[in-house]
Motif scaffolding. Structure first.
Motif, short mmCIF file in Angstrom:
data_model
loop_
_atom_site.label_atom_id
_atom_site.label_comp_id
_atom_site.label_asym_id
_atom_site.label_seq_id
_atom_site.Cartn_x
_atom_site.Cartn_y
_atom_site.Cartn_z
N VAL A 28 -10.89 4.86 17.26
CA VAL A 28 -9.47 4.61 17.03
C VAL A 28 -9.31 3.91 15.69
CG1 VAL A 28 -8.88 4.46 19.47
CG2 VAL A 28 -9.57 2.40 18.24
N THR A 29 -8.10 3.97 15.19
CA THR A 29 -7.78 3.30 13.93
C THR A 29 -7.12 1.96 14.24
OG1 THR A 29 -7.49 5.42 12.83
CG2 THR A 29 -6.54 3.49 11.74
N ILE A 78 -8.00 0.04 8.53
CA ILE A 78 -7.05 0.75 7.67
C ILE A 78 -7.56 0.79 6.24
CG2 ILE A 78 -4.70 0.66 6.74
CD1 ILE A 78 -3.79 -0.53 9.38
N ASP A 79 -8.24 -0.28 5.84
CA ASP A 79 -8.75 -0.36 4.47
C ASP A 79 -9.76 0.76 4.19
OD1 ASP A 79 -11.05 -1.75 2.58
OD2 ASP A 79 -9.02 -2.21 1.95
N VAL A 101 -1.68 9.47 -1.84
CA VAL A 101 -2.23 8.47 -0.91
C VAL A 101 -2.62 9.17 0.38
CG1 VAL A 101 -1.79 6.32 0.31
CG2 VAL A 101 -0.74 6.73 -1.92
N SER A 102 -3.84 8.94 0.83
CA SER A 102 -4.31 9.39 2.14
C SER A 102 -4.51 8.15 2.99
CB SER A 102 -5.62 10.17 2.01
OG SER A 102 -6.12 10.52 3.28
N ALA A 103 -3.75 8.06 4.13
CA ALA A 103 -3.77 6.83 4.92
C ALA A 103 -3.33 7.14 6.34
CB ALA A 103 -2.84 5.78 4.30
N PRO A 104 -3.62 6.26 7.29
CA PRO A 104 -3.10 6.41 8.66
C PRO A 104 -1.56 6.29 8.66
CG PRO A 104 -4.90 4.81 8.57
CD PRO A 104 -4.51 5.11 7.16
N GLN A 105 -0.98 6.57 9.82
CA GLN A 105 0.47 6.53 9.94
C GLN A 105 0.93 5.07 10.09
OE1 GLN A 105 2.56 9.11 9.64
NE2 GLN A 105 0.83 10.45 9.21
N VAL A 106 0.91 4.35 8.98
CA VAL A 106 1.36 2.96 8.95
C VAL A 106 2.32 2.82 7.77
CG1 VAL A 106 -0.73 2.04 10.01
CG2 VAL A 106 -0.63 2.27 7.52
N GLN A 160 0.21 -7.46 5.99
CA GLN A 160 -0.55 -6.63 5.04
C GLN A 160 -2.00 -6.53 5.52
OE1 GLN A 160 -0.57 -8.11 1.09
NE2 GLN A 160 -1.51 -6.29 0.20
N ARG A 161 -2.48 -5.30 5.70
CA ARG A 161 -3.83 -5.08 6.21
C ARG A 161 -4.76 -4.47 5.18
NH1 ARG A 161 -5.10 -8.23 9.09
NH2 ARG A 161 -6.80 -6.97 9.92
#
Length: 1405
Positions: A440-441, A549-550, A576-581, A658-659
């Motif tokens: 999981v993220t 997330i980082d 930007v490629s990132a989770p849904q945050v 902020q993560r």
């Protein structure tokens, strides 16, 4: 209304009058600069916790009690001031802060009259922003800063502190206690955590131990001694777990023990600040004193079942505890009994003994014994069997160690009996976890399902978690058979839950997964039978990985156009490629040629915009495509100030925290200006012929401009000098070439694209190339004009006039000059061309015969009499003279072969013009002089006669003579080498006398004596010969000449005839003794001189079988050690020291005779001072080998090298000079009367002083010959008419040259290390110079004007002074008569200044 001063009341007209008087009389104003200071930001503080901000003011005047006001500026409205609190105004606060100020949640603490602290008891989220501290002015004038600002960021409270152990502990004195608490913080800022364990007892509260923010352990004062004894400790088990260990607890340790967590941050001023803190729940600990008697022999045995009823196959643990005093110093054996039969025993030394059937079960690892602490031991059986059911006891026996080391058993104590019930296993329960591997993220829901089969009764489920860095499982949550969910305190706040979607599945959900959730999760399912008499359990595990997330955040910046033309658009894409945050983006820009980077556009994770200072230059867009997000920045109109490096910074947020933060690659954007399309030509195009005194017009035309709005700057140039220039705004300026043409030239703009040059009354000197240089100017998007590439066109102006008869002698000549002789060249003017109105300049040129070398200009004699040398290598060998009007001659001294070539001269005729300058009228070139420099002829001859020599007496020796019959030159030097040949062998070089005077022997084992009895005869002698000296001897002579370039050239070489030598001798050993000749005890010399040292041997009889080894040492005056200089061994090898290469180069060693050794130290320096020691050792040839014989001999001499004495003296006479004719100039002479050394050089500096001013350095002649003027606007002439006199002249003086002149002389000497050392310095007397103004009438007028001003100004000042005195008296009378009618509310009489000051002193005391 009047203005109140201390003791005075002044009306407005009186105030104006006093102000005017102050302006007249005040000449200076001294005041301090006010400075307000606050902590350096940005500061990070936590919501819900207190914050303090200090503010201080310094450099102020007036009252020592200063007032302070605090305000807040929010990031979304940086210009809007929100007032918070004021020290003097209770109604200062705005509405959002007024309630908190009234409730004392916000208050000011005053530390002193000039320092306060702002306290906020509990920070709110909207308290973030820029805080300003302002101090009202008390100085009367504004000077300095009156406010200071700092930025405060309010972050979320993420500090978690939980205690996860039992709520209470009950134990006996001397037992061990272990407690754990979990502490973590999820803040994105870099913070440190400190953890402290406290105990609150019935009588006092104490700190047990602290793990500080830097991971150092500090015990509390009450526990320090036990900490040093190792009884109290604290350790960090994993990322979040902190464990307290206490051994040998005492009854005083009873109370509530809890854990306190503090979060710290490092502020920009490098100080640590506590920003958050939290206490856990505690564990109630009760420590009972031991129940045994005080004597040391008493003890009690206890038994305890960890689990009384155990299922078959489960785990049985029986704990045995021994209660006794001084337990660590005593020995016991402990035995477990089942139904009075021994099961297992631990002896006094820890040896385990297992009895009966249990021995096999111990071998199968079903039975084991563990010592939990000093007083507790546990017997474990797993898996248990039904036969293990029964009653269990513990027996403790005291053991005594005898002198032999064996143990003797004493009294025993048996505990009470505890019964164990074993329940048979009858379940078919099966457990399966899906999925077995979960990824999981961070922030997502963690979900694991436990699937159960074979269930026969009520079922309960428990979940446990083991961290990746941990070693044990911790409870997470339990779901009872009745459906009651019981989460542990650690997960109660995490939103954990267990639900049953169907009859076979139990699902665990943990909301908002964090990184510490990674690890192993174990699902344990327990089945209870229908009669509740027994239960069955089964477990299964799953692995969980939580990705940060980082680690998933990736940022790339790209663009299709990075090199654009000004005024076009640029599009940059931040992918930007990132989770849904939620994401925030900050665009950064670093201008070209700058190290500073600034934020230009910011979009927060909630969509708010900030950093909008440059928004008009950019346009922002956001596009989302699944897990990819595109942040687009467009530069609407590219311009030069927007070129540089761009970056995008992306921040990821989770629950408004902020993560992660990632910065993209840098993308360089280059904005270039357009290329010019302009063309330029002249009319007429390339050549214009005209005659003297005519008028000329030339047009410079421009076609195809880059833009219709372009402007042009035009300059006309004559050669490399500018005539006229018109810039792009139409401003006309004159160039340096118009000094004699300013009334005759003009530049006119005929049209937008046409510029015309006019020359009136053309002269012959106006001929040449004229160039029109055009600059095209265009306007950028910021309305700034800039220049594109300039273009030019050239045309030739030909001016015709009367011809000239001027010409040179063009006959070619040939010259042959011997090497080192003088070469003389003549440049002749034809008589017909001579004219008294002309002045002539002559230049000589040189070309080598190889045709490839360039033409070299040697020397120029100008028409105004100046001599200019062009070739630095030949300068010292060139001489110029003019024996008659038509003849110019050049001589080259000491000619060399490289001087061969072709020489010619070029002459120019000048006519003096009306402005006094020479005007070129004619030029001509002479014929060629072919010069050949012949080398020195070889005339070397060496005597060729061959002779024979038969020697029967070896003591007579062998002498080989080398006689030079003739030489090529009187300046030549010779190098002579002797060689010996035996039979058919190759010749052996045995000795060389070099041209520089050094001697080199090729026979290290033999003594050879060199001599030069006359200029043409050289001899080499073998003093004592033996049969090995037989052979054919000859000498070879090389003749060398030193050239003008200080290099050596070999002229000739010749060889003598042979001398055939035959020696009949027999080697005999000899034993000789020697002593060293006495020498001087002390040698005193001056720096820079050479000094010679000798070491001479005295022997009774010279023996050829005896040789000597000599070594020179030096003992420095500042060192007790001895330094090695050089050594010459008995076989002739010479070795120098290698540490000091500079000293090595100044050492010269020679051995002029066999008995004398000579050492010379060249160019001595004071560091060479010391005692020089000569050591001589004797070696003798015996049986074909050299052996040391006798004792070494020593001699020493003390050498003192004195520094150069200061003898510098500069003439001190003071003189006065009154100058009435400024054209005569001022000459300041600097005469050196005496100097310290002939090798010294001088640096001379002239200075001028006026009145009380500091001296001004006006000119310096450096020691290296360079000249430096301190008066750039004046012409100064330097001269050195003799070696000891330097002069400085101001050719045309004016009154500003008046003053006192003097010169300062510095004397320098170059050391042996090629560095310069200042020896002395001296200053001359003063020359007082007064230059009279040329216009005395103007001076008189100025004096008259000054008198008028003085006559008017002085009465005004006197009148004003009288008015002030009368004014003060009137005010005093008025105040005395109206004490009861004063304007002031206190209705007290005014006091004088003295009275008021006295009252203040009393009140202060």
């Amino acid at each position: 209304m009047g203005f109140r001063m201390r003791g005075l009341l002044l009306w407005p007209w009186q105030q104006v009058l006093l102000g005017f008087l102050g302006c007249l009389l005040c000449t200076d104003l001294c005041r301090a600069q006010r400075l307000v200071e606050m902590p350096v930001g940005p500061l990070y503080r936590v919501k819900g916790f207190p914050m303090s901000l200090s503010c201080s003011v310094s450099g102020f005047k007036g009252s020592a009690w200063q007032e302070f006001a605090f305000s807040l500026f929010k990031p979304e409205a940086p210009e809007l001031e929100i007032q918070i609190i004021h020290t003097a105004d209770q109604n200062y606060a705005y509405a959002m802060f007024s309630g908190r100020v009234r409730n004392k949640d916000i208050m000011i603490e005053r530390l002193s009259g000039s320092s306060v602290v702002l306290h906020i008891s509990s920070l709110h989220a909207n308290d973030a922003g820029t805080y300003e501290c302002y101090t009202p002015n008390t100085d009367g004038t504004f000077f300095g800063t009156y406010n200071a600002r700092t930025t405060v960021n309010v972050i979320e409270d993420t500090l978690v502190a939980l205690y996860s152990g039992p709520a209470s502990h009950s134990m006996s004195e001397g037992a061990s206690l272990q407690l754990e608490c979990q502490v973590s913080s999820q803040t994105f800022q870099h913070t440190h955590v400190s953890v402290t364990w406290h105990v609150h007892g019935p009588t006092q509260n104490s700190t047990i131990i602290t793990l500080d923010r830097d991971l150092t352990v500090r015990p509390g004062s009450a526990f320090e001694q036990r900490y040093r004894a190792g009884l109290v400790s604290m350790e960090k088990v994993d990322d979040t777990t902190y464990r307290l260990r206490m051994s040998e607890v005492q009854p005083a340790d009873s109370g509530e023990i809890f854990c306190q967590a503090d979060e710290w941050i490092l502020d920009p001023d490098r100080s640590w600040m506590r920003i958050a803190y939290r206490n856990t729940t505690g564990s109630s600990v009760r420590v009972e004193a031991l129940a045994v008697a005080p004597d040391t022999d008493s003890f009690i045995s206890h038994v305890e079942l960890v689990s009384g009823n155990v299922e078959e196959g489960g785990r049985l643990a029986i704990r045995c505890r021994v209660e006794a005093r001084n337990l660590k110093t005593r020995f016991f054996s402990v035995t477990w009994l089942k139904e009075k039969h021994e099961v297992a025993q631990i002896g006094p030394t820890g040896v385990l003994t297992v009895f009966g059937d249990y021995a096999g079960r111990h071998s199968d690892r079903e039975l084991r014994v563990v010592k939990v602490s000093e007083d507790v031991l546990t017997l474990t059986i797993q898996p248990v069997r039904t036969g293990d059911q029964g009653g269990y006891q513990c027996r403790a026996s005291a053991e005594e160690r005898t002198d032999s080391g064996l143990f003797s058993r004493g009294r025993s104590e048996v505990s009470r009996e505890e019964s164990v019930l074993i329940t048979p296993k009858e379940s078919s329960l099966a457990v399966f976890v899906t999925p077995p591997l979960v990824q999981v993220t961070e922030g997502e829901m963690l979900q694991i399902t436990c699937r159960v089969s074979g269930v026969r009764g009520p079922t309960s489920v428990s979940w446990k978690h083991k961290k990746a860095s941990g070693s044990a499982f911790d409870d997470v949550v339990r779901l009872s058979a009745e459906g009651v969910m019981e989460p542990t305190p650690l997960y109660q706040q995490r939103g954990v839950r267990v639900f049953r979607p169907n009859s076979t599945d139990f699902t665990l959900e943990v909301a908002g997964a964090v990184l510490s959730d990674s690890g192993e999760y174990m699902c344990t399912v327990t089945e209870n039978a229908g009669d509740m008499s027994k239960a069955n359990s089964n477990s299964q595990q799953a692995a969980v990985s939580v990705r940060s997330i980082d680690s998933l955040l990736q940022v790339v910046l790209k663009s299709r156009d990075t090199n654009v033309v000004e005024n076009s658009s640029v599009k940059m894409i931040c992918s930007v490629s990132a989770p849904q945050v939620p994401l925030a983006v900050t665009w950064k820009f670093q201008p070209q040629n700058s190290q500073a980077q600034r934020d230009i556009a910011c979009v927060g994770h909630t969509g708010t915009m900030s950093c909008r200072g440059e928004q008009r230059d950019y346009w922002l867009e956001t596009q989302r495509h699944g897990s990819n997000t595109l942040f687009i920045l467009k530069v609407l109109r590219a311009r030069r100030r927007l070129q540089g490096r761009y970056q995008c910074q992306v921040d990821a947020y989770l629950n408004d925290l902020q993560r992660a933060e990632k910065v993209s690659n840098q993308l360089g954007i280059n904005v270039h200006r357009p290329e010019s399309t302009m063309s330029v030509f002249t009319k007429p195009k390339s050549r214009l012929e005209t005659s003297v005194s005519s008028n000329v017009k030339v047009d410079c035309l421009i076609t195809s401009p880059t833009f219709n709005s372009s402007r042009f700057g035009v300059a006309w140039m004559n050669g490399d000098l500018t005539l006229l220039k018109m810039d792009h705004e139409g401003v006309l300026s004159l160039g340096p070439a118009t000094q004699d043409m300013e009334q005759r030239v003009g530049l006119t703009m005929i049209g937008r694209h046409s510029f015309q040059l006019t020359v009136q009354q053309v002269r012959s000197t106006d001929r040449g190339l004229y160039r029109c240089l055009v600059e095209e100017w265009v306007q950028d998007p910021d309305d700034i004009w800039y220049q594109l590439q300039e273009k030019n066109v050239t045309m030739e102006l030909v001016v015709t006039e009367k011809g000239s008869d001027f010409s040179l002698d063009k006959r070619d000549t040939s010259l042959s000059v011997p090497e080192e002789e003088v070469l003389t060249l003549a440049c002749l003017l034809k008589t017909a061309g001579l004219d008294s109105i002309f002045q002539y300049s002559v230049s000589w040129f040189f070309e080598r015969h190889d045709q490839k070398s360039p033409t070299i200009e040697l020397l120029t004699y100008t028409h105004d009499g100046r001599l200019i040398f062009h070739d630095s290598e030949l300068r010292n060998r060139l001489q110029f003279f003019r024996p008659e009007v038509r003849s110019f001659q050049l001589s080259i001294l000491r000619s060399v072969a490289s001087d061969s070539g072709r020489y010619y001269c070029q002459a120019h005729a000048y006519e003096r013009g009306g402005d006094g300058k020479g005007v070129l009228k004619a030029s001509d070139k002479s014929g060629i002089s072919n010069v050949i420099v012949t080398l020195t002829e070889n005339k070397l001859q060496v005597k060729k006669a061959s002779e024979s020599l038969n020697i029967t007496d070896p003591q007579g020796g062998v002498t080989v003579e080398c006689e030079i019959s003739s030489r090529s030159s009187d300046r030549s030097m010779f190098e002579v080498t002797w060689s010996r040949r035996r039979g058919g062998e190759q010749p052996l070089q045995i000795f060389t006398a070099s041209r520089d005077g050094t001697l080199h022997s090729g026979m290290r084992d033999r003594k050879l004596v060199f001599d030069r009895p006359s200029l043409s005869i050289y001899t080499l002698t073998v003093p004592v010969s033996d049969s090995s000296d037989s052979g054919q001897y000859r000498c070879e002579v090389q003749e060398w000449i030193q050239t003008t370039t200080n290099t050596w050239r070999k002229v000739a070489e010749d060889t003598s005839g042979e001398l055939s030598v035959r020696v009949e001798s027999e080697d005999k050993p000899s034993t000789g003794t020697f002593i060293l000749k006495e020498s001087l005890d002390h040698l005193n010399i001056t720096e820079g001189k050479h000094f010679d040292l000798s070491c001479s041997i005295i022997v009774d009889k010279w023996d050829p079988t005896v040789q000597y080894t000599l070594t020179w040492y030096v003992e420095r005056q500042d060192s007790k050690s001895r330094s090695f200089l050089l050594t010459q061994t008995f076989h002739g090898h010479l070795e120098y020291q290698s540490e000091n290469q500079q000293l090595k180069s100044r050492l010269q060693f020679s051995r002029p005779t066999g008995e004398r050794f000579h050492l010379s130290v060249l160019s001595s320096v004071p560091a060479d001072s010391g005692r020089y020691v000569c050591k001589v050792e004797q070696y003798q040839l015996a049986d074909g080998q050299w052996q040391k014989s006798g004792l070494p001999q020593w001699r020493s001499i003390l050498v003192t090298v004195n520094s150069t004495e200061n003898k510098l003296q500069v003439k001190k006479a003071s003189e006065s000079l009154n100058i009435t004719d400024p054209q005569g100039g001022v000459t300041v002479e600097c005469e050196i009367s005496s100097r310290s050394s002939d090798r010294s050089v001088f640096e001379v500096t002239w200075s001028r002083r006026r009145g009380g001013e500091q001296p001004l350095q006006i000119f310096t002649a450096s020691r290296d010959g360079t000249l430096h003027s301190g008066m750039r606007d004046r012409k100064l002439v330097f001269d050195r008419p003799s070696l000891s006199i330097y002069t400085l002249t101001v050719p045309v003086s004016d009154p500003s040259d008046s003053g006192q002149y003097r010169c300062e002389v510095q004397e320098w000497i170059q050391t042996t290390t090629n560095t310069w050392r200042k020896v002395a310095e001296d200053t001359s007397g003063e020359l007082s110079v007064h230059v009279q103004p040329s216009d005395l009438l103007a001076s008189a007028s100025e004096a008259h004007s000054s008198g008028i001003m003085l006559g008017i100004g002085l009465p005004i000042i006197v009148i004003l002074f009288i008015v002030v005195v009368l004014l003060v008296r009137e005010v005093k009378k008025t105040s005395a008569s109206k004490n009861k009618e004063t304007f002031w509310p206190e209705n007290n009489p005014l006091k004088t200044i003295t009275d008021a000051a006295t009252d203040e002193e009393h009140s202060a005391s």
